[in-house]
Write a protein that holds these residues in place. Structure first.
Motif, PDB file in Angstrom:
ATOM      1  N   MET A   1       8.345   3.586  -9.686  1.00 44.37           N
ATOM      2  CA  MET A   1       7.021   3.940  -9.171  1.00 44.37           C
ATOM      3  C   MET A   1       7.168   4.879  -7.981  1.00 44.37           C
ATOM      4  N   LYS A   2       6.315   5.911  -7.934  1.00 46.25           N
ATOM      5  CA  LYS A   2       6.394   6.914  -6.889  1.00 46.25           C
ATOM      6  C   LYS A   2       4.994   7.153  -6.319  1.00 46.25           C
ATOM      7  N   TYR A   3       4.924   7.335  -5.005  1.00 52.93           N
ATOM      8  CA  TYR A   3       3.645   7.590  -4.335  1.00 52.93           C
ATOM      9  C   TYR A   3       3.616   9.043  -3.868  1.00 52.93           C
ATOM     10  N   ILE A   4       2.588   9.779  -4.281  1.00 54.33           N
ATOM     11  CA  ILE A   4       2.526  11.216  -4.009  1.00 54.33           C
ATOM     12  C   ILE A   4       1.132  11.605  -3.516  1.00 54.33           C
ATOM     13  N   TYR A   5       1.068  12.788  -2.865  1.00 51.07           N
ATOM     14  CA  TYR A   5      -0.215  13.376  -2.494  1.00 51.07           C
ATOM     15  C   TYR A   5      -0.853  13.993  -3.736  1.00 51.07           C
ATOM     16  N   GLN A   6      -2.051  14.480  -3.572  1.00 51.85           N
ATOM     17  CA  GLN A   6      -2.728  15.105  -4.711  1.00 51.85           C
ATOM     18  C   GLN A   6      -2.076  16.422  -5.127  1.00 51.85           C
ATOM     19  N   ASP A   7      -1.265  17.021  -4.246  1.00 49.08           N
ATOM     20  CA  ASP A   7      -0.554  18.242  -4.636  1.00 49.08           C
ATOM     21  C   ASP A   7       0.819  17.932  -5.226  1.00 49.08           C
ATOM     22  N   SER A   8       1.040  16.641  -5.548  1.00 48.49           N
ATOM     23  CA  SER A   8       2.258  16.147  -6.219  1.00 48.49           C
ATOM     24  C   SER A   8       3.479  16.059  -5.316  1.00 48.49           C
ATOM     25  N   LYS A   9       3.331  16.324  -4.014  1.00 49.25           N
ATOM     26  CA  LYS A   9       4.451  16.110  -3.103  1.00 49.25           C
ATOM     27  C   LYS A   9       4.505  14.639  -2.712  1.00 49.25           C
ATOM     28  N   GLU A  10       5.724  14.127  -2.548  1.00 50.49           N
ATOM     29  CA  GLU A  10       5.901  12.705  -2.252  1.00 50.49           C
ATOM     30  C   GLU A  10       5.425  12.371  -0.844  1.00 50.49           C
ATOM     31  N   LEU A  11       4.828  11.163  -0.718  1.00 53.99           N
ATOM     32  CA  LEU A  11       4.504  10.658   0.616  1.00 53.99           C
ATOM     33  C   LEU A  11       5.795  10.402   1.382  1.00 53.99           C
ATOM     34  N   PRO A  12       5.788  10.568   2.696  1.00 58.09           N
ATOM     35  CA  PRO A  12       7.004  10.311   3.482  1.00 58.09           C
ATOM     36  C   PRO A  12       7.388   8.837   3.491  1.00 58.09           C
ATOM     37  N   VAL A  13       6.429   7.973   3.181  1.00 55.02           N
ATOM     38  CA  VAL A  13       6.709   6.541   3.044  1.00 55.02           C
ATOM     39  C   VAL A  13       6.368   6.146   1.617  1.00 55.02           C
ATOM     40  N   GLN A  14       7.326   5.626   0.901  1.00 56.73           N
ATOM     41  CA  GLN A  14       7.091   5.259  -0.485  1.00 56.73           C
ATOM     42  C   GLN A  14       6.492   3.860  -0.571  1.00 56.73           C
ATOM     43  N   ARG A  15       5.242   3.812  -0.159  1.00 57.45           N
ATOM     44  CA  ARG A  15       4.453   2.588  -0.195  1.00 57.45           C
ATOM     45  C   ARG A  15       3.041   2.949  -0.617  1.00 57.45           C
ATOM     46  N   ASP A  16       2.291   1.932  -1.010  1.00 61.14           N
ATOM     47  CA  ASP A  16       0.886   2.139  -1.337  1.00 61.14           C
ATOM     48  C   ASP A  16       0.126   2.305  -0.014  1.00 61.14           C
ATOM     49  N   PHE A  17       0.033   3.544   0.449  1.00 66.30           N
ATOM     50  CA  PHE A  17      -0.549   3.803   1.770  1.00 66.30           C
ATOM     51  C   PHE A  17      -2.001   3.359   1.851  1.00 66.30           C
ATOM     52  N   ILE A  18      -2.756   3.539   0.781  1.00 64.24           N
ATOM     53  CA  ILE A  18      -4.170   3.140   0.803  1.00 64.24           C
ATOM     54  C   ILE A  18      -4.281   1.630   1.013  1.00 64.24           C
ATOM     55  N   GLU A  19      -3.423   0.875   0.340  1.00 62.39           N
ATOM     56  CA  GLU A  19      -3.457  -0.580   0.509  1.00 62.39           C
ATOM     57  C   GLU A  19      -3.042  -0.974   1.917  1.00 62.39           C
ATOM     58  N   ASP A  20      -1.996  -0.306   2.441  1.00 60.11           N
ATOM     59  CA  ASP A  20      -1.574  -0.565   3.826  1.00 60.11           C
ATOM     60  C   ASP A  20      -2.690  -0.228   4.808  1.00 60.11           C
ATOM     61  N   LEU A  21      -3.379   0.879   4.553  1.00 61.35           N
ATOM     62  CA  LEU A  21      -4.482   1.295   5.431  1.00 61.35           C
ATOM     63  C   LEU A  21      -5.607   0.271   5.403  1.00 61.35           C
ATOM     64  N   LEU A 326      -5.887  14.358   3.626  1.00 63.96           N
ATOM     65  CA  LEU A 326      -7.098  15.175   3.660  1.00 63.96           C
ATOM     66  C   LEU A 326      -6.770  16.646   3.436  1.00 63.96           C
ATOM     67  N   ALA A 327      -5.662  17.104   4.025  1.00 68.74           N
ATOM     68  CA  ALA A 327      -5.282  18.508   3.888  1.00 68.74           C
ATOM     69  C   ALA A 327      -4.867  18.855   2.462  1.00 68.74           C
ATOM     70  N   LYS A 328      -4.212  17.921   1.791  1.00 69.27           N
ATOM     71  CA  LYS A 328      -3.697  18.182   0.449  1.00 69.27           C
ATOM     72  C   LYS A 328      -4.662  17.719  -0.644  1.00 69.27           C
ATOM     73  N   GLY A 329      -5.731  17.038  -0.245  1.00 73.03           N
ATOM     74  CA  GLY A 329      -6.668  16.496  -1.228  1.00 73.03           C
ATOM     75  C   GLY A 329      -7.785  17.455  -1.572  1.00 73.03           C
ATOM     76  N   HIS A 330      -8.452  17.185  -2.696  1.00 75.54           N
ATOM     77  CA  HIS A 330      -9.563  18.028  -3.143  1.00 75.54           C
ATOM     78  C   HIS A 330     -10.865  17.657  -2.425  1.00 75.54           C
ATOM     79  N   ASN A 331     -11.073  16.353  -2.209  1.00 79.19           N
ATOM     80  CA  ASN A 331     -12.280  15.872  -1.550  1.00 79.19           C
ATOM     81  C   ASN A 331     -11.960  15.578  -0.085  1.00 79.19           C
ATOM     82  N   LYS A 332     -12.516  16.354   0.819  1.00 82.06           N
ATOM     83  CA  LYS A 332     -12.195  16.235   2.240  1.00 82.06           C
ATOM     84  C   LYS A 332     -12.857  15.032   2.906  1.00 82.06           C
TER      85      LYS A 332
END
Length: 390
Positions: A1-21, A326-332
């Motif tokens: 399992m891999k966690y990435i931004y919407q531009d397909s680059k990997e998050l610097p922390v390989q965790r479910d950031f939304i769940e952590d947030l 937010l910078a890499k996402g489509h919906n700001k």
């Protein structure tokens, strides 16, 4: 399992950031009101003590002024007949005030002794709420583990720190005792022995230490280790310490690795695998973890009411990733990540900025400040920050 931004680059922390947030938001919503309630108790306690002590001080001043006044009146009268009267007045006053000061003193003692117990219960609740989050929800921390094994079982501590924030956990393990084999697998080390039928000679013999008991272990995220172990009779003791392919082995206080002949028989590659084996052991054998202490800049953050400041440290970490989303996402107006399964399937997970702000605003001014640090308050811009990768 891999966690990435919407531009397909990997998050610097390989965790479910939304769940952590979301977990961070929930923890913040619980902890800040608890800390504020302690501050309120302390303020009320301080005010009550100030009032009582002011009353006691006022009575002391009254006694002194009354005694001074009576002496002046006696002197002005210049007759001995008024002295018994003055003494009686002063004695009556002193007696009444003494009793009253005893009552007020008892009330002071009750407040001083009772209030700490009241907010200690709330402090314990704060640690309970933080416990499950801090163990894995703070990114880029340095960690140090200490384990000890005795007849009563295996216990340990974990210390983590980042950006002035530090916290300690007490760890419980599944084993009643910890052997070298359970921790490291098979382990043999060389030693000099005397052998021979007709003539005893010094020879090197490999000793199987797999059944030796681990008495102490220290390990950190820089992969430095220190392990001590002994036989069941406790008359032979070994120590391994080092890291980064530089390891030192001791029997008692004598360094085996300093002996060229013995050192040649030590499998350094096997020693270099020790950090990985310790990591596996820790991941699979920690049964319980209890948060025991939180520090900020080396001060107890719970007793000094600095947990809000600790949350701001974590919010700074999260805020950087929020801004990247937010910078890499489509919906700001949404913080979005993608979760990529092993088979290439991708799903999106998101949380709206408005949802975050609303939840934090309900906490009060502290929550709004956290929202600003996260960058979900349009009036606040996140400064560029570097963050550590777990």
């Amino acid at each position: 399992m891999k966690y990435i931004y919407q531009d397909s680059k990997e998050l610097p922390v390989q965790r479910d950031f939304i769940e952590d947030l979301k977990t961070f938001l929930g923890v913040t919503s619980q902890v800040i009101p608890l800390e504020n309630s302690i501050i309120e108790i302390k303020c009320k306690r301080k005010e009550a003590l100030h009032e009582l002590k002011s009353r006691i001080e006022g009575m002391n001043n009254f006694e002194e002024r009354l005694e001074t006044l009576l002496k002046r009146l006696v002197n002005e009268a210049d007759i001995e007949d008024v002295i018994p009267c003055a003494n009686a007045v002063l004695q009556t006053c002193n007696e009444n005030l003494r009793k009253r000061k005893e009552v007020l003193g008892a009330e002071c003692a009750k407040i001083e002794n009772g209030a700490p117990y009241e907010y200690k219960k709330i402090e314990a609740k704060i640690l309970e709420v933080l416990s499950r989050f801090l163990i894995s929800g703070v990114y880029g921390t340095e960690k140090r583990f200490e384990l000890s094994s005795t007849a009563s079982g295996v216990s340990g501590e974990m210390e983590s720190w980042v950006s002035g924030l530090q916290y300690h956990y007490s760890l419980g393990f599944t084993e009643e005792s910890l052997t070298v084999e359970k921790l490291l697998g098979n382990l043999s080390l060389p030693a000099w022995t005397r052998a021979g039928i007709l003539r005893k000679e010094e020879k090197i013999k490999m000793q199987d230490l797999s059944e030796f008991l681990i008495t102490f272990l220290e390990y950190d995220t820089q992969r430095n280790v220190r392990i001590t172990f002994e036989n069941r009779k406790a008359n032979r003791k070994f120590r391994i310490e080092g890291g980064d392919h530089r390891y030192f082995v001791y029997e008692d206080n004598k360094e085996i690795t300093a002996d060229k002949e013995l050192g040649a028989f030590i499998d350094i590659e096997a020693l270099a695998r020790i950090p990985e084996k310790i990591q596996i052991y820790l991941r699979t054998n920690i049964r319980t973890y209890t948060l025991s202490k939180v520090l900020l800049d080396e001060e107890d953050a719970v007793s000094t009411n600095q947990i809000f400041d600790c949350l701001k440290v974590i919010a700074e970490q999260y805020g950087v990733i929020v801004q990247e989303c937010l910078a890499k996402g489509h919906n700001k107006e949404e913080i979005t990540i993608k979760i990529e399964e092993a088979d290439g399937t991708r799903t999106e997970k998101y949380i709206a900025k408005a949802e975050i702000y609303t939840q934090l605003a309900e906490v009060g001014s502290e929550g709004i400040e956290i929202a600003g640090i996260l960058g979900v308050d349009s009036r606040t811009q996140i400064r560029d920050r570097k963050y550590l990768i777990v």
